[in-house]
Every structure is written in C-alpha cells, then in structure tokens.
Design a protein around this motif. Sequence first.
Motif, PDB file in Angstrom:
ATOM      1  N   LYS A   1       0.845  -1.118  -0.091  1.00 11.88           N
ATOM      2  CA  LYS A   1       0.258  -0.068  -0.010  1.00 11.88           C
ATOM      3  C   LYS A   1       0.920   1.247   0.049  1.00 11.88           C
ATOM      4  CE  LYS A   1      -3.896  -2.050   2.331  1.00 11.88           C
ATOM      5  NZ  LYS A   1      -5.087  -1.695   3.539  1.00 11.88           N
ATOM      6  N   LEU A   2       0.737   2.208  -0.852  1.00 10.70           N
ATOM      7  CA  LEU A   2       1.215   3.357  -1.003  1.00 10.70           C
ATOM      8  C   LEU A   2       0.512   4.578  -0.860  1.00 10.70           C
ATOM      9  CD1 LEU A   2       3.725   2.725  -4.140  1.00 10.70           C
ATOM     10  CD2 LEU A   2       4.408   2.491  -1.663  1.00 10.70           C
ATOM     11  N   GLU A   3       0.702   5.743  -0.383  1.00  8.13           N
ATOM     12  CA  GLU A   3       0.071   6.786  -0.357  1.00  8.13           C
ATOM     13  C   GLU A   3       1.082   8.075  -0.768  1.00  8.13           C
ATOM     14  OE1 GLU A   3      -1.726   8.477   3.221  1.00  8.13           O
ATOM     15  OE2 GLU A   3       0.196   8.418   4.266  1.00  8.13           O
ATOM     16  N   LEU A   4       0.634   8.854  -1.769  1.00 11.60           N
ATOM     17  CA  LEU A   4       1.424   9.976  -2.201  1.00 11.60           C
ATOM     18  C   LEU A   4       1.144  11.287  -1.670  1.00 11.60           C
ATOM     19  CD1 LEU A   4       4.306  11.083  -3.724  1.00 11.60           C
ATOM     20  CD2 LEU A   4       2.739  11.002  -5.738  1.00 11.60           C
ATOM     21  N   ILE A   5       1.711  12.027  -0.800  1.00 12.03           N
ATOM     22  CA  ILE A   5       1.464  13.221  -0.210  1.00 12.03           C
ATOM     23  C   ILE A   5       2.148  14.140  -1.056  1.00 12.03           C
ATOM     24  CG2 ILE A   5       1.162  14.902   1.548  1.00 12.03           C
ATOM     25  CD1 ILE A   5       1.486  12.148   3.468  1.00 12.03           C
ATOM     26  N   VAL A   6       1.694  14.974  -1.930  1.00  6.65           N
ATOM     27  CA  VAL A   6       2.290  15.975  -2.766  1.00  6.65           C
ATOM     28  C   VAL A   6       1.905  17.358  -2.208  1.00  6.65           C
ATOM     29  CG1 VAL A   6       2.586  17.019  -5.079  1.00  6.65           C
ATOM     30  CG2 VAL A   6       1.911  14.377  -4.849  1.00  6.65           C
TER      31      VAL A   6
ATOM     32  N   LEU B   1      -3.350   5.429  -8.080  1.00  7.45           N
ATOM     33  CA  LEU B   1      -2.565   5.671  -7.031  1.00  7.45           C
ATOM     34  C   LEU B   1      -3.346   6.291  -6.011  1.00  7.45           C
ATOM     35  CD1 LEU B   1       0.575   7.012  -8.686  1.00  7.45           C
ATOM     36  CD2 LEU B   1       0.028   4.747  -7.554  1.00  7.45           C
ATOM     37  N   ASP B   2      -2.872   6.206  -4.682  1.00  6.90           N
ATOM     38  CA  ASP B   2      -3.443   7.249  -3.543  1.00  6.90           C
ATOM     39  C   ASP B   2      -2.903   8.338  -3.567  1.00  6.90           C
ATOM     40  OD1 ASP B   2      -4.734   8.222  -0.983  1.00  6.90           O
ATOM     41  OD2 ASP B   2      -3.941   6.401   0.118  1.00  6.90           O
TER      42      ASP B   2
END
Length: 264
Positions: A30-35, A55-56
Amino acid sequence: MFSLILATLGTRESELKRLLNSLLLQNNVKLELIVIAQGNFEIIRKILNEYTDQLDIRLIKTNEIGLSKARNLGLKHVQGENIVVFTDDDCWYPQNIFETIRTKVRRSQISTFQIFDPKRNELFKNYPIDQARHKSIFKSFKVSSIEIFINTEKVDIKELSFDEEFGLGAKYPSGEENTLLLDLMKKGNSITYYPEVVVFHKVTEKVFNHNDLYVKGAFFRRNFNVFASVLLGTGFFVRKLHLVDRKIDSFTAILKGSLSYSKK
C-alpha cells in the motif's frame, strides 16, 4: 503502508510523470503519495489527475517556499503508523522495490539504502559494501533524503521535524536530511544501512563554491559546539579540496558559516 512525501515546484513535468509511472510498478504494497505543491499548482494537479484512479494521492497547496517547510507540512498529513519516505520529483523507483525491502524497513527504526543512476550505470556515491548500524554520527553526513525510510511504528512521528532554516529555499539551502538524522540519533533512535539500491537518480558532478562551504559551516555549528564545528569544517574542506574553487575564500567561508550561525 508507505507514505511518500513529495515537495515540488511543478517545474519538472516529465520527471514527475516518470516518478508516478514508477509507483504504478509497485505491487503487493500500500502506498500513499502526499504532494506538497509550492508553485504551478494547476500544472501539478493536471498531471496528478491522470493517476488518481491508480494511486492514492493527496495534493496540498502552499504559498510558502522551502523544502523543509513543505516536508514538515507533509508529515502532518501522514495517517497511521507507516513507513515515511521523502521522495523528489526527479527520482524514480525500481519495479517492486517497496515489496522487496518491506521486511527490512519494518524491523528497523530508520533505514538507509543506496541510490543508482541507471543511465550512467553507477551508484550515486561511494557506499559501504556491508550492512551495518550507524554507530557513528558521522555516517549520517553522507545520507541523501531519498534513501531514508523511517518506520513510525518504532519512531514517534512527532519527532520527525526538519529544521526549516536548512534545505532548498531556506537560509541554508542544504543539510536538512543530515540534521534530521542527527536529531533522531540524539533522541536514541537507531539507523541501519542496507547495501541495496532502492531508488534511481541522475549522478551529478559536485563542485563546492563559496556559498556551499558557508552553508556547510553553518550545518556543523547547528549540530556541534564551536570547537567541533570548526574542526569538522576544516576536515571537510581538506577532504573536498579537489572539488573546491577559490580555495582560500572557500576555507574562509566555511569558518564564517560555522562562527556566524546562531543557535536558537
């Protein structure tokens, strides 16, 4: 879950897409990308919209400039006890690397790895051959932010805070990741180095100018007393002498940086 924190100005569109495409190749995790967008918000949002079904992604807009400020903002949006990764828009990842290293980063408090340039077929820097704990604080000097993985099941996320005087866009535009690691080590956290490539990035030729050395001096003073910072600054200058221009001015600069930095 891996929480990837990305601070971007939105000026490297093709590189950002390359990063996102590499995240699509990460299976069974599980991946989360916080931009954190510090500029060109609409451009960034348009690119990210192409990936939101796969994508999350969470997009945060800020008007403040500064890499450390952006990363600190991103840390506030990490949900749960995750593996925190500080990524850049000009790096990208090998296929399934997060699955490959998952066991390692889960059993460690802080893990560091290797960066590789696939185009030049060479490592980003000279890395040790063997796995080892960072028993010396000096090993943290050579670590780049994109090779750091922090397990917030074992490290209190409240302890993760970049000094906002350091990093691109700040008063001292480098040394932020090394200062973070030193702060964490002083609080009793351990760092384990694994001799394994986890991220790709272009190798760049480094030449130290007057400003670089001034910032390096300030970095040493921020983390050590006056005597130690001058000693470390001198040692750094001697080791990097072949990469230094205007040698006398640069040596003076590293001393000035060390002596002029004022601790809060």
